[in-house]
Write a protein that holds these residues in place. Structure first.
Motif, PDB file in Angstrom:
ATOM      1  N   ASN A  43       0.932  -1.143   0.039  1.00  0.00           N
ATOM      2  CA  ASN A  43      -0.164  -0.112   0.101  1.00  0.00           C
ATOM      3  C   ASN A  43       0.834   1.417  -0.142  1.00  0.00           C
ATOM      4  O   ASN A  43       2.140   0.992   0.533  1.00  0.00           O
ATOM      5  N   PHE A  44       0.306   2.453  -0.528  1.00  0.00           N
ATOM      6  CA  PHE A  44       1.177   3.675  -0.299  1.00  0.00           C
ATOM      7  C   PHE A  44      -0.199   4.743  -0.485  1.00  0.00           C
ATOM      8  O   PHE A  44      -1.442   4.247  -0.944  1.00  0.00           O
ATOM      9  N   GLU A  45       0.160   5.665  -0.265  1.00  0.00           N
ATOM     10  CA  GLU A  45      -0.753   6.853   0.007  1.00  0.00           C
ATOM     11  C   GLU A  45      -0.607   8.033  -1.428  1.00  0.00           C
ATOM     12  O   GLU A  45       0.696   8.225  -1.708  1.00  0.00           O
ATOM     13  N   LEU A 101       4.405  15.889  -7.458  1.00  0.00           N
ATOM     14  CA  LEU A 101       4.861  17.097  -6.751  1.00  0.00           C
ATOM     15  C   LEU A 101       5.861  16.661  -5.616  1.00  0.00           C
ATOM     16  O   LEU A 101       6.650  17.420  -4.991  1.00  0.00           O
ATOM     17  N   GLU A 102       5.586  15.620  -5.298  1.00  0.00           N
ATOM     18  CA  GLU A 102       6.341  14.999  -3.893  1.00  0.00           C
ATOM     19  C   GLU A 102       6.211  13.561  -3.834  1.00  0.00           C
ATOM     20  O   GLU A 102       5.195  12.846  -4.155  1.00  0.00           O
ATOM     21  N   GLY A 103       7.284  12.908  -3.633  1.00  0.00           N
ATOM     22  CA  GLY A 103       7.422  11.357  -3.517  1.00  0.00           C
ATOM     23  C   GLY A 103       8.294  10.963  -4.680  1.00  0.00           C
ATOM     24  O   GLY A 103       8.523  11.405  -5.631  1.00  0.00           O
ATOM     25  N   THR A 104       8.312   9.541  -4.838  1.00  0.00           N
ATOM     26  CA  THR A 104       9.188   8.906  -5.576  1.00  0.00           C
ATOM     27  C   THR A 104       8.433   7.582  -6.392  1.00  0.00           C
ATOM     28  O   THR A 104       8.093   6.780  -5.731  1.00  0.00           O
ATOM     29  N   PRO A 105       7.962   7.712  -7.627  1.00  0.00           N
ATOM     30  CA  PRO A 105       7.186   6.919  -8.414  1.00  0.00           C
ATOM     31  C   PRO A 105       8.290   5.449  -8.399  1.00  0.00           C
ATOM     32  O   PRO A 105       9.294   5.653  -8.592  1.00  0.00           O
ATOM     33  N   GLU A 106       7.167   4.465  -8.658  1.00  0.00           N
ATOM     34  CA  GLU A 106       7.977   3.315  -9.184  1.00  0.00           C
ATOM     35  C   GLU A 106       7.363   3.088 -10.693  1.00  0.00           C
ATOM     36  O   GLU A 106       6.158   2.681 -10.632  1.00  0.00           O
ATOM     37  N   HIS A 107       8.217   3.486 -11.520  1.00  0.00           N
ATOM     38  CA  HIS A 107       7.597   3.589 -12.881  1.00  0.00           C
ATOM     39  C   HIS A 107       7.525   2.091 -13.564  1.00  0.00           C
ATOM     40  O   HIS A 107       8.638   1.239 -13.571  1.00  0.00           O
ATOM     41  N   ALA A 139       4.261   3.432  -6.290  1.00  0.00           N
ATOM     42  CA  ALA A 139       5.127   4.462  -5.513  1.00  0.00           C
ATOM     43  C   ALA A 139       6.392   3.436  -4.905  1.00  0.00           C
ATOM     44  O   ALA A 139       6.056   2.571  -4.331  1.00  0.00           O
ATOM     45  N   LEU A 140       7.588   4.121  -4.791  1.00  0.00           N
ATOM     46  CA  LEU A 140       8.533   3.561  -4.189  1.00  0.00           C
ATOM     47  C   LEU A 140       8.505   4.253  -2.340  1.00  0.00           C
ATOM     48  O   LEU A 140       8.933   3.535  -1.580  1.00  0.00           O
ATOM     49  N   SER A 141       8.118   5.339  -2.651  1.00  0.00           N
ATOM     50  CA  SER A 141       7.808   6.198  -1.275  1.00  0.00           C
ATOM     51  C   SER A 141       6.550   5.930  -0.736  1.00  0.00           C
ATOM     52  O   SER A 141       5.531   5.512  -1.301  1.00  0.00           O
ATOM     53  N   ARG A 194      12.099   9.178 -16.467  1.00  0.00           N
ATOM     54  CA  ARG A 194      11.889   8.405 -15.373  1.00  0.00           C
ATOM     55  C   ARG A 194      12.872   8.752 -14.087  1.00  0.00           C
ATOM     56  O   ARG A 194      12.342   8.920 -12.872  1.00  0.00           O
ATOM     57  N   ALA A 195      13.913   9.059 -14.299  1.00  0.00           N
ATOM     58  CA  ALA A 195      15.127   9.641 -13.306  1.00  0.00           C
ATOM     59  C   ALA A 195      14.697  10.898 -12.666  1.00  0.00           C
ATOM     60  O   ALA A 195      14.881  11.129 -11.646  1.00  0.00           O
ATOM     61  N   ALA A 196      13.834  11.859 -13.572  1.00  0.00           N
ATOM     62  CA  ALA A 196      13.412  13.013 -12.834  1.00  0.00           C
ATOM     63  C   ALA A 196      12.381  12.873 -11.754  1.00  0.00           C
ATOM     64  O   ALA A 196      12.363  13.814 -10.933  1.00  0.00           O
ATOM     65  N   ASN A 197      11.560  11.579 -11.728  1.00  0.00           N
ATOM     66  CA  ASN A 197      10.592  11.323 -10.971  1.00  0.00           C
ATOM     67  C   ASN A 197       9.695  12.520 -10.657  1.00  0.00           C
ATOM     68  O   ASN A 197       9.200  12.734  -9.493  1.00  0.00           O
ATOM     69  N   ASP A 198       9.194  13.387 -11.588  1.00  0.00           N
ATOM     70  CA  ASP A 198       8.515  14.490 -11.659  1.00  0.00           C
ATOM     71  C   ASP A 198       7.209  14.174 -12.346  1.00  0.00           C
ATOM     72  O   ASP A 198       6.148  15.073 -12.530  1.00  0.00           O
ATOM     73  N   GLN A 199       6.969  12.886 -12.890  1.00  0.00           N
ATOM     74  CA  GLN A 199       5.617  12.514 -13.459  1.00  0.00           C
ATOM     75  C   GLN A 199       5.678  10.977 -13.502  1.00  0.00           C
ATOM     76  O   GLN A 199       6.814  10.396 -13.376  1.00  0.00           O
ATOM     77  N   PHE A 200       4.514  10.656 -13.695  1.00  0.00           N
ATOM     78  CA  PHE A 200       4.431   9.130 -13.966  1.00  0.00           C
ATOM     79  C   PHE A 200       2.943   8.801 -14.230  1.00  0.00           C
ATOM     80  O   PHE A 200       2.074   9.792 -14.569  1.00  0.00           O
TER      81      PHE A 200
END
Length: 318
Positions: free
Chosen positions: A232-234, A280-286, A309-311, A296-302
């Protein structure tokens, strides 16, 4: 879907075993919007069922678009619907062309197509020939009987730049190392086809020293899969403060829709980029096949249709 238009099926041709092409013209007989080689359109097949198909005809043409559809054995309604339900004279709702797989300005291009991946590659070959550019096209298939547009390619003015490779013809089998050869800074590689074929080509190219900036690909099928380790993630919507838990087995798209937040989708497999959302915040799992490695490395869209999510928290710009 924005910028919709109605088209009519002017021709329907069985191009090869399991492959049918559809020539589309404007329902009102007007000129169609221009497109560039590598572009695709979204086709509405039924409520909630939208599929993307690359345009394979000459990009200079405005009187028609041509798509080709492979009947998938594991079809979720798209390819089977096109083959079984769409007939000559039928009208369809489609989008204007979009291009996530454009040609770049380069002295030389190497075009590699696997199976139905020939559709955007064929349009690229026509565009490059019209521009007087140096290129080579390699078209791979399981057998000649399953390869579309062979007669068209044989009759093309650029036929001398086209090389066919079929698994049932040992002398013509595709040798990635030989075709890719020594990387050249002025040569760009374009590949489209089944995921396994594309991975083989791109892995070989990187091993031979091709720079990532010279490698261009387009997937026809999603590569995202649910994992037993999913947790789970939020997700929080920045504009409203809405916070939702995304459980294993559910996508961000599904959960947000249940709370009244609709994100436009199309393929729902991480291929088309329709649902691309700013983070805007957090790290996606692409888990998509749309974004580049740098994006993907920029982690500002997914892509919320398949990525996670990784976060513990993702804050989305919605």
């Amino acid at each position: 879907m924005t910028n919709e238009l109605k088209v009519r099926v002017a021709r329907r041709i069985e191009e090869a075993e399991g492959v049918c092409s559809f020539e589309l013209v404007a329902a009102d007989s007007s000129a169609l919007p221009a497109f560039s080689a590598g572009a695709h359109i979204d086709v509405h097949l039924a409520p909630g069922l939208i599929r993307q198909y690359s345009l394979s005809n000459d990009p200079s043409e405005r009187h028609r678009w041509r798509i080709a559809v492979l009947r998938e054995t594991t079809s979720r309604g798209g390819s089977a619907g096109m083959h079984d339900a769409v007939q000559l004279g039928d009208e369809l709702r489609v989008s204007e062309p979009r291009n996530h797989f454009p040609l770049v300005d380069a002295p030389r291009s190497l075009l590699l197509a696997g199976g139905i991946g020939v559709t955007p590659i064929l349009a690229m070959a026509r565009a490059l020939h019209a521009q007087g550019r140096d290129f080579e096209m390699h078209y791979c298939g399981r057998s000649a009987g399953r390869m579309a547009f062979l007669e068209e390619l044989a009759a093309a003015e650029f036929a001398g730049s086209v090389f066919l490779h079929a698994d049932d013809m040992p002398a013509q089998k595709f040798d990635a190392e030989r075709v890719l050869g020594e990387p050249a800074a002025d040569t760009h590689l374009y590949v489209c086809g089944p995921n396994g074929f594309m991975d083989h080509v791109l892995d070989t190219a990187r091993r031979l020293g091709w720079p990532d900036a010279n490698l261009h690909r387009e997937y026809f099928a999603g590569v995202a899969t649910a994992l037993a380790s999913d947790s789970n993630f939020e997700v929080r919507v920045a504009s409203t403060g809405l916070s939702c838990q995304i459980p294993a087995g559910k996508t961000v798209i599904e959960v947000l829709a249940a709370h009244g937040v609709e994100i436009p989708t199309s393929c729902e497999a991480g291929v088309c980029g329709t649902c691309l959302t700013r983070v805007l915040e957090g790290t996606p799992e692409h888990r998509d096949s749309f974004l580049t490695d740098a994006e993907r490395a920029a982690n500002d869209q997914f892509t919320p249709c398949c990525s996670r999510a990784l976060s513990p928290l993702l804050v989305l710009d919605l």
